[in-house]
Design a protein around this motif. Structure first.
Motif, mmCIF file in Angstrom:
data_model
loop_
_atom_site.group_PDB
_atom_site.id
_atom_site.type_symbol
_atom_site.label_atom_id
_atom_site.label_comp_id
_atom_site.label_asym_id
_atom_site.label_seq_id
_atom_site.Cartn_x
_atom_site.Cartn_y
_atom_site.Cartn_z
ATOM 1 N N PRO A 51 2.671 -7.244 -8.197
ATOM 2 C CA PRO A 51 2.043 -6.623 -7.017
ATOM 3 C C PRO A 51 2.641 -5.276 -6.638
ATOM 4 C CG PRO A 51 2.365 -8.968 -6.649
ATOM 5 C CD PRO A 51 3.060 -8.645 -7.930
ATOM 6 N N TRP A 52 3.975 -5.122 -6.786
ATOM 7 C CA TRP A 52 4.582 -3.834 -6.449
ATOM 8 C C TRP A 52 4.048 -2.725 -7.347
ATOM 9 C CZ3 TRP A 52 7.224 -1.276 -10.255
ATOM 10 C CH2 TRP A 52 7.684 -2.030 -11.344
ATOM 11 N N LEU A 53 3.737 -3.069 -8.594
ATOM 12 C CA LEU A 53 3.294 -2.068 -9.556
ATOM 13 C C LEU A 53 1.878 -1.598 -9.260
ATOM 14 C CD1 LEU A 53 3.737 -0.469 -12.166
ATOM 15 C CD2 LEU A 53 3.176 -2.548 -13.451
ATOM 16 N N TRP A 54 0.939 -2.545 -9.210
ATOM 17 C CA TRP A 54 -0.435 -2.100 -8.982
ATOM 18 C C TRP A 54 -0.642 -1.625 -7.550
ATOM 19 C CZ3 TRP A 54 -3.026 -4.604 -5.204
ATOM 20 C CH2 TRP A 54 -2.781 -5.959 -4.964
ATOM 21 N N GLY A 55 0.153 -2.144 -6.612
ATOM 22 C CA GLY A 55 0.031 -1.680 -5.230
ATOM 23 C C GLY A 55 0.388 -0.215 -5.089
ATOM 24 N N VAL A 56 1.494 0.198 -5.712
ATOM 25 C CA VAL A 56 1.909 1.597 -5.627
ATOM 26 C C VAL A 56 0.942 2.492 -6.390
ATOM 27 C CG1 VAL A 56 3.718 3.231 -6.285
ATOM 28 C CG2 VAL A 56 4.328 1.065 -5.218
ATOM 29 N N VAL A 57 0.427 2.016 -7.529
ATOM 30 C CA VAL A 57 -0.527 2.832 -8.290
ATOM 31 C C VAL A 57 -1.808 3.051 -7.488
ATOM 32 C CG1 VAL A 57 -1.975 2.887 -10.354
ATOM 33 C CG2 VAL A 57 0.433 2.242 -10.535
ATOM 34 N N VAL A 58 -2.298 2.016 -6.822
ATOM 35 C CA VAL A 58 -3.481 2.187 -5.965
ATOM 36 C C VAL A 58 -3.174 3.170 -4.835
ATOM 37 C CG1 VAL A 58 -4.997 1.013 -4.326
ATOM 38 C CG2 VAL A 58 -4.481 -0.061 -6.525
ATOM 39 N N GLN A 59 -1.997 3.039 -4.246
ATOM 40 C CA GLN A 59 -1.586 3.979 -3.194
ATOM 41 C C GLN A 59 -1.660 5.424 -3.695
ATOM 42 O OE1 GLN A 59 2.586 3.972 -2.700
ATOM 43 N NE2 GLN A 59 2.629 5.525 -1.105
ATOM 44 N N PHE A 60 -1.090 5.670 -4.868
ATOM 45 C CA PHE A 60 -1.049 7.034 -5.372
ATOM 46 C C PHE A 60 -2.377 7.501 -5.938
ATOM 47 C CE2 PHE A 60 3.390 7.111 -4.586
ATOM 48 C CZ PHE A 60 3.717 8.458 -4.516
ATOM 49 N N ILE B 146 -5.079 7.244 -4.390
ATOM 50 C CA ILE B 146 -5.703 7.866 -3.219
ATOM 51 C C ILE B 146 -4.880 9.053 -2.731
ATOM 52 C CG2 ILE B 146 -6.409 7.477 -0.827
ATOM 53 C CD1 ILE B 146 -6.894 4.525 -1.628
ATOM 54 N N ALA B 147 -3.562 8.877 -2.633
ATOM 55 C CA ALA B 147 -2.713 9.959 -2.132
ATOM 56 C C ALA B 147 -2.769 11.187 -3.038
ATOM 57 C CB ALA B 147 -1.274 9.471 -1.989
ATOM 58 N N ASN B 148 -2.667 10.988 -4.347
ATOM 59 C CA ASN B 148 -2.744 12.124 -5.262
ATOM 60 C C ASN B 148 -4.092 12.812 -5.203
ATOM 61 O OD1 ASN B 148 -0.150 11.914 -6.261
ATOM 62 N ND2 ASN B 148 -0.720 10.735 -8.059
ATOM 63 N N ALA B 149 -5.147 12.026 -5.024
ATOM 64 C CA ALA B 149 -6.488 12.609 -4.985
ATOM 65 C C ALA B 149 -6.656 13.532 -3.784
ATOM 66 C CB ALA B 149 -7.539 11.494 -4.952
ATOM 67 N N VAL B 150 -6.269 13.071 -2.600
ATOM 68 C CA VAL B 150 -6.494 13.899 -1.411
ATOM 69 C C VAL B 150 -5.525 15.076 -1.364
ATOM 70 C CG1 VAL B 150 -7.529 12.019 -0.109
ATOM 71 C CG2 VAL B 150 -5.058 12.394 0.048
ATOM 72 N N VAL B 151 -4.278 14.865 -1.811
ATOM 73 C CA VAL B 151 -3.330 15.974 -1.849
ATOM 74 C C VAL B 151 -3.766 17.002 -2.889
ATOM 75 C CG1 VAL B 151 -0.964 16.618 -2.440
ATOM 76 C CG2 VAL B 151 -1.389 14.655 -0.958
ATOM 77 N N GLY B 152 -4.269 16.530 -4.029
ATOM 78 C CA GLY B 152 -4.772 17.452 -5.042
ATOM 79 C C GLY B 152 -5.937 18.270 -4.543
ATOM 80 N N ALA B 153 -6.844 17.644 -3.794
ATOM 81 C CA ALA B 153 -7.980 18.375 -3.235
ATOM 82 C C ALA B 153 -7.512 19.408 -2.214
ATOM 83 C CB ALA B 153 -8.963 17.394 -2.597
ATOM 84 N N ALA B 154 -6.544 19.027 -1.380
ATOM 85 C CA ALA B 154 -6.027 19.970 -0.385
ATOM 86 C C ALA B 154 -5.366 21.164 -1.051
ATOM 87 C CB ALA B 154 -5.039 19.261 0.543
ATOM 88 N N ARG C 90 2.411 1.091 -22.418
ATOM 89 C CA ARG C 90 1.126 0.614 -21.898
ATOM 90 C C ARG C 90 1.128 0.583 -20.375
ATOM 91 N NH1 ARG C 90 0.759 -4.654 -25.530
ATOM 92 N NH2 ARG C 90 2.936 -4.055 -25.821
ATOM 93 N N VAL C 91 2.208 0.124 -19.782
ATOM 94 C CA VAL C 91 2.287 0.122 -18.320
ATOM 95 C C VAL C 91 2.276 1.549 -17.792
ATOM 96 C CG1 VAL C 91 3.799 -0.416 -16.374
ATOM 97 C CG2 VAL C 91 3.396 -2.125 -18.159
ATOM 98 N N SER C 92 2.978 2.458 -18.459
ATOM 99 C CA SER C 92 2.967 3.859 -18.048
ATOM 100 C C SER C 92 1.556 4.432 -18.123
ATOM 101 C CB SER C 92 3.909 4.680 -18.929
ATOM 102 O OG SER C 92 5.250 4.300 -18.741
ATOM 103 N N PHE D 221 -3.157 6.502 -15.484
ATOM 104 C CA PHE D 221 -4.614 6.420 -15.307
ATOM 105 C C PHE D 221 -4.972 6.255 -13.841
ATOM 106 C CE2 PHE D 221 -8.608 4.104 -15.041
ATOM 107 C CZ PHE D 221 -9.430 4.822 -15.916
ATOM 108 N N GLY D 222 -4.311 5.299 -13.182
ATOM 109 C CA GLY D 222 -4.595 5.090 -11.769
ATOM 110 C C GLY D 222 -4.239 6.286 -10.917
ATOM 111 N N SER D 223 -3.175 6.996 -11.296
ATOM 112 C CA SER D 223 -2.694 8.099 -10.470
ATOM 113 C C SER D 223 -3.556 9.344 -10.563
ATOM 114 C CB SER D 223 -1.250 8.441 -10.856
ATOM 115 O OG SER D 223 -0.401 7.338 -10.598
ATOM 116 N N ILE D 224 -4.285 9.533 -11.669
ATOM 117 C CA ILE D 224 -5.057 10.778 -11.824
ATOM 118 C C ILE D 224 -6.567 10.582 -11.814
ATOM 119 C CG2 ILE D 224 -3.182 11.809 -13.159
ATOM 120 C CD1 ILE D 224 -4.936 11.455 -15.655
ATOM 121 N N ALA D 225 -7.020 9.333 -11.925
ATOM 122 C CA ALA D 225 -8.452 9.112 -12.132
ATOM 123 C C ALA D 225 -9.311 9.660 -11.001
ATOM 124 C CB ALA D 225 -8.717 7.616 -12.326
ATOM 125 N N LEU D 226 -8.823 9.582 -9.755
ATOM 126 C CA LEU D 226 -9.637 10.015 -8.619
ATOM 127 C C LEU D 226 -9.457 11.486 -8.259
ATOM 128 C CD1 LEU D 226 -9.334 6.982 -6.153
ATOM 129 C CD2 LEU D 226 -11.182 7.519 -7.750
#
Length: 435
Positions: A226-235, A237-245, A350-352, A357-362
């Motif tokens: 849970p700590w792994l996929w939870g942080v990836v989901v967090q980022f 969204i966070a990376n997407a909005v910060v990247g747009a800004a 594979r985990v990396s 993937f999760g961090s940049i897809a959005l």
């Protein structure tokens, strides 16, 4: 008289082994070239008669194959010797950037040609990234992993900062073609360094059941923590909005309120300097609760968007960028240490890949929606929305017990044991890790 061997000082710290030195040197070389090449590619498109939309198409041509091939790249890097995957990817990047440079230097490149060559570079990065991260994490000792990662990231971030400044100056003096050629040469040098990596410490790979089976196994490893996929989901969204800004709103605010591109470039440079400072801090600081300390340091990612929404004077914006860059890098080192500690060596790449993937897809989606959001809600409201989203998703991930309770340990995990158990059930003693 010869000094006794026991009293001699080692040539390098115990945590800085040969592989760490080669990986760090190669990362410095590629970041010096790569950050300048990003600027050069944009100006090459403009010099060929393109507009802002064409620059965006060339940039997207790199991102799309990166996203498409990342998971495959992670599976390949866990199946084959990682240093060979890295060298092959560097060779592809060298050839694609060399061809791009040749087109620019000898004539007027067509948009489709630049898009194709940039897409080849993104494909190379999709295979290189997971292999490189797995190689780095498997090459350091658990007790010293955090410091080793911090030094690596400090060198990489410093080279990126210097590369952007040097690349911008070189584009102005000698033109984008020669900067692209220098980046191709940098990939050749880095690939040569990585060819000398020692993989004798990596256990032999057991025969696998094919690419699909490898991907499923990596997915189980990813979703079972849970700590792994939870942080990836967090980022994601966070990376997407910060990247747009950063990519859309920052330049617009700079143009309208801060005095142009110069102040915005200065603010970005302060953010880069902050990441170097944060990595330097992490060479000394070892927070016991890795992800709790790291996640708390993600909240300042909301500050630059808020500063642009006001907007604050340039000096204040630079201070905000410096502060947020430093604390975000605290998370970066903590995150690498957690992955190194918790993920079995044979699944690191594979985990990396799932992490990347999760961090940049959005990010492309958010960047594309930034313009419509500004039209619908206004620029100020959109920037405040970016800040609020960062705060909300960061607070949400702190609700995951594993994120709050996962602790630093040097106890090694020598083989895959399946998904980690819930850290909340073991909050008073360390969770097992790779190291």
């Amino acid at each position: 008289m010869t000094e006794p061997a026991a009293s001699r000082r080692p040539l390098r710290p115990v945590w800085a082994g040969r592989n760490h030195g080669l990986l760090t040197a190669a990362a410095v070389v590629t970041n010096l070239g790569g950050n300048g090449a990003l600027i050069a590619a944009a100006f090459a498109v403009l010099d060929a008669g393109g507009d802002g939309g064409d620059v965006g198409l060339v940039a997207a041509s790199r991102t799309v194959p990166l996203v498409v091939f990342l998971l495959i790249g992670g599976a390949v890097a866990d199946r084959l010797p990682r240093h060979r995957v890295m060298v092959a990817a560097n060779a592809l990047n060298c050839l694609s950037q060399g061809a791009f440079a040749l087109l620019v230097l000898t004539g007027h490149p067509q948009l489709w040609q630049m898009m194709l060559l940039t897409a080849l570079g993104g494909t190379g990065q999709a295979f290189f990234g997971p292999a490189a991260e797995g190689m780095l994490m498997s090459s350091v000792q658990g007790e010293h992993a955090s410091r080793a990662f911090a030094v690596f990231r400090m060198a990489m971030q410093g080279a990126g900062l210097g590369g952007a400044a040097l690349g911008g100056a070189m584009v102005a003096v000698v033109g984008p073609g020669w900067v692209l050629a220098a980046d191709a040469a940098a990939f050749a040098v880095a690939g040569s360094l990585r060819a000398f990596l020692d993989v004798s410490h990596v256990p032999p790979r057991a025969p696998g059941g094919g690419m699909a089976a490898d991907l499923r196994e990596g997915w189980r490893e990813f979703t079972g923590r849970p700590w792994l996929w939870g942080v990836v989901v967090q980022f994601s969204i966070a990376n997407a909005v910060v990247g747009a800004a950063d990519a859309v709103y920052g330049p617009l605010v700079a143009r309208d309120d801060l005095g142009g591109a110069g102040p915005w470039g200065l603010a970005l440079a302060f953010f880069g300097a902050g990441t170097v400072g944060g990595a330097l801090l992490m060479t000394r600081w070892k927070p016991r609760r890795l992800l709790l300390a790291g996640t708390l340091c993600v909240f300042p990612m909301a500050l630059p968007s808020a500063a642009l929404a006001v907007p604050v004077p340039v000096g204040v914006l630079c201070a905000v960028m410096l502060f947020s860059g430093a604390l975000v890098e605290v998370f970066g080192v903590s995150w690498m240490t957690a992955l190194h500690q918790e993920i079995p060596e044979d699944k690191l790449s594979r985990v990396s890949a799932y992490d990347w993937f999760g961090s940049i897809a959005l990010v492309p989606v958010a960047t594309a929606l930034a313009g419509p959001a500004e039209e619908a809600f206004g620029r100020t409201a959109s920037l405040w929305g970016c800040s609020v989203l960062v705060v909300v998703v960061t607070a949400a991930v702190l609700c995951v017990p594993d994120v709050r309770n996962l602790r630093r340990t040097t106890r090694p995990v020598l083989e895959s044991t399946g998904p980690a158990k819930d850290a909340s059930a073991d909050a008073e003693r360390p969770v097992g890790g790779l190291g």
